[in-house]
Write an enzyme that holds these catalytic residues in place. Structure first.
Site, short mmCIF file in Angstrom:
data_model
loop_
_atom_site.label_atom_id
_atom_site.label_comp_id
_atom_site.label_asym_id
_atom_site.label_seq_id
_atom_site.Cartn_x
_atom_site.Cartn_y
_atom_site.Cartn_z
CG ASN A 82 26.84 -6.97 22.81
OD1 ASN A 82 25.56 -6.42 22.63
ND2 ASN A 82 27.38 -6.42 24.07
CD GLU A 101 19.77 -1.75 30.70
OE1 GLU A 101 20.99 -1.50 31.30
OE2 GLU A 101 18.77 -1.81 31.64
CB CYS A 155 27.74 -2.50 28.46
SG CYS A 155 26.38 -3.59 28.78
#
Length: 478
Positions: A155, A251, A285
């Protein structure tokens, strides 16, 4: 057409019988290139080469030299901003304006890391606090740890790679990078840029291929001292189990809550949620997903946000006016569409959007949801926000914390006492006040709690996690 293998030292590994992975433009699905997968023994070769370069070069490279490499890389990237931005559009489907923003952030990451290389400060420890410590001096020194395995997502294929690579270089480590197979070309371009900036061969090695084929070999290699991973929780926690005895930073996912109180500036909140929910088609996220609005302003907020979302320009990400482009694959868009349909079947109402055309999902607002619906309780990772009313502080704190995740949140209110009190009670790694959850500057501490991960990123904090503290004691002789 772009075609690359893996990179170990000065050699590109692409000969012989290899699995070929096609890389497609997410918007028009045209083939933009392919990567030739590394073999497991080549992953080990990459680690061994990185270890040798660490021992012979990076470990003893002075801070000013590491800083200069990173500063030169920042200058080179600034000169090639548009080239990198267009590459991000092609491989990730990111609208060109957002792609330029990512490149701009990446330049700052290199600048921050360049500064961080020269600020690896330890401390003097007073030894005569202890009986017998007279005439002795103690030093705590930060030292690099060795080979770092970095596994990165699709992303933010430039900036999130640099969040691992740049601090590793700043600290004096070497890196073996496994980029997302959907977006490998920006990593290759970065590799070439860092070489041009003076990074020694082998200080950054790239192994291309599917994670399922390569990750276990990479993270379990005994010469790897730290694993840093950004991606899904299912994969991240498996990596944490495999990487026993190593430092690990994860993460992972989130379903970020954003709370809008009755005294908030509604227009500011609308603007923030618009950006936070739909930037890069919601594929971040910390994207704004769960929107809790005080019941007294709920209808007003909903009317304003629906109006703004329905006007977003959808289309070709290469066009300057496009505000929302495709999701990374059609399968990802289909999954998100299915979650919307499931919620509607259970009583939810789609107020705008909800329709899919190939890999493009319309920006969607859904209400009348319950906390059990996937669009609320899971990570939607799509251009969907779920809007829900609340009545008081206790209720909304309980709702926001009712999640397996805890990465970042947003709180909108003009009451600073309320804001700080709620920030302390939210089970999150970070809380923004009068700003949306997706906000991130590249030098702040960034990382979640619960199933959102472990460890912190942000250049200063990453450098700390990529070093060890070595104690040196000195007896002062008479």
């Amino acid at each position: 057409m772009l075609r690359y293998g893996s990179f170990v030292g000065n050699e590109e590994l692409k000969n012989g019988d290899r699995k070929i992975i096609e890389v497609l433009n997410p918007y028009d699905h045209n083939k933009i290139g392919e990567i030739l997968s590394a073999k497991k023994e080549e992953v080990s070769l990459a680690v061994e080469n990185a270890h040798e370069v660490f021992q012979n070069t990076m470990k003893t490279m002075p801070a000013h030299a590491r800083s200069l490499i990173l500063r030169k890389a920042a200058v080179l990237l600034e000169e090639r901003q548009e080239q990198f931005a267009q590459l991000l559009v092609k491989e990730a489907g990111k609208p060109i304006v957002e792609a330029r923003g990512e490149v701009g952030r990446a330049i700052q990451v290199l600048q921050f890391a360049s500064e961080g290389a020269k600020n690896l400060n330890g401390e003097q420890i007073v030894l005569d606090n202890a009986i017998g410590g007279e005439s002795q001096l103690g030093l705590a020194k930060r030292v690099p740890i060795g080979v770092i395995a970095a596994i990165t997502p699709f992303n933010f294929p430039l900036n999130l790679v640099l969040h691992k690579v740049a601090p590793a270089i700043a600290a004096g480590n070497t890196i073996v990078l496994k980029p997302a197979e959907k977006t490998p070309f920006s990593s290759v371009a970065l590799y070439e840029l860092l070489k041009e900036a003076g990074l020694p061969s082998g200080a950054l090695n790239i192994v291309n291929g599917a994670g399922v084929d390569l990750v276990e070999t990479l993270v379990t290699h005994p010469l790897v001292k730290k694993v840093t991973f950004t991606g899904s929780g299912a994969v991240g926690w498996k990596i944490q189990e495999m990487a026993k005895g190593k430092k690990v930073t994860l993460e992972l996912g989130s379903n970020a809550p954003n709370i809008i109180f009755e005294d908030a500036n509604i227009d500011n909140a609308v603007n923030a949620i618009l950006m936070g929910g739909y930037t890069f088609a919601g594929q971040a996220c910390v994207s704004a997903q769960r929107i809790y609005v005080h019941h007294s302003i709920y209808d007003t907020f909903l009317e304003k946000i629906i109006d703004r979302v329905s006007q977003l320009k959808i289309g070709n990400p290469m066009e300057e006016s496009t505000q929302l482009g495709p999701m990374i694959t059609e399968d990802a868009a289909i999954r998100a569409e299915q979650w919307i349909n499931e919620a509607v079947q259970d009583g939810a109402i789609v107020r705008t959007g909800g329709k899919r055309n190939g890999s493009i999902l319309e920006p969607t607002i859904i209400e009348k949801v319950t906390r059990e619906m996937k669009v609320v309780c899971a990570e939607v990772f799509a251009p969907i926000i779920a809007v829900m009313p609340f009545t008081n502080e206790e209720e909304v704190i309980e709702l926001a914390n009712d999640s397996q995740y805890g990465l970042q949140a947003g709180v909108f209110t003009n009451d600073i006492n309320r804001a700080l009190k709620i920030a302390d009670r939210l089970e999150m790694g970070g809380v923004w006040i009068n700003e949306v959850s997706v906000k991130r500057y590249d030098h702040i501490p960034y990382g979640g709690v619960k199933q959102s991960g472990m460890g912190k990123e942000g250049i200063h904090y990453s450098i700390q996690e990529m070093t060890d503290i070595k104690f040196i004691g000195i007896k002062i002789l008479p």
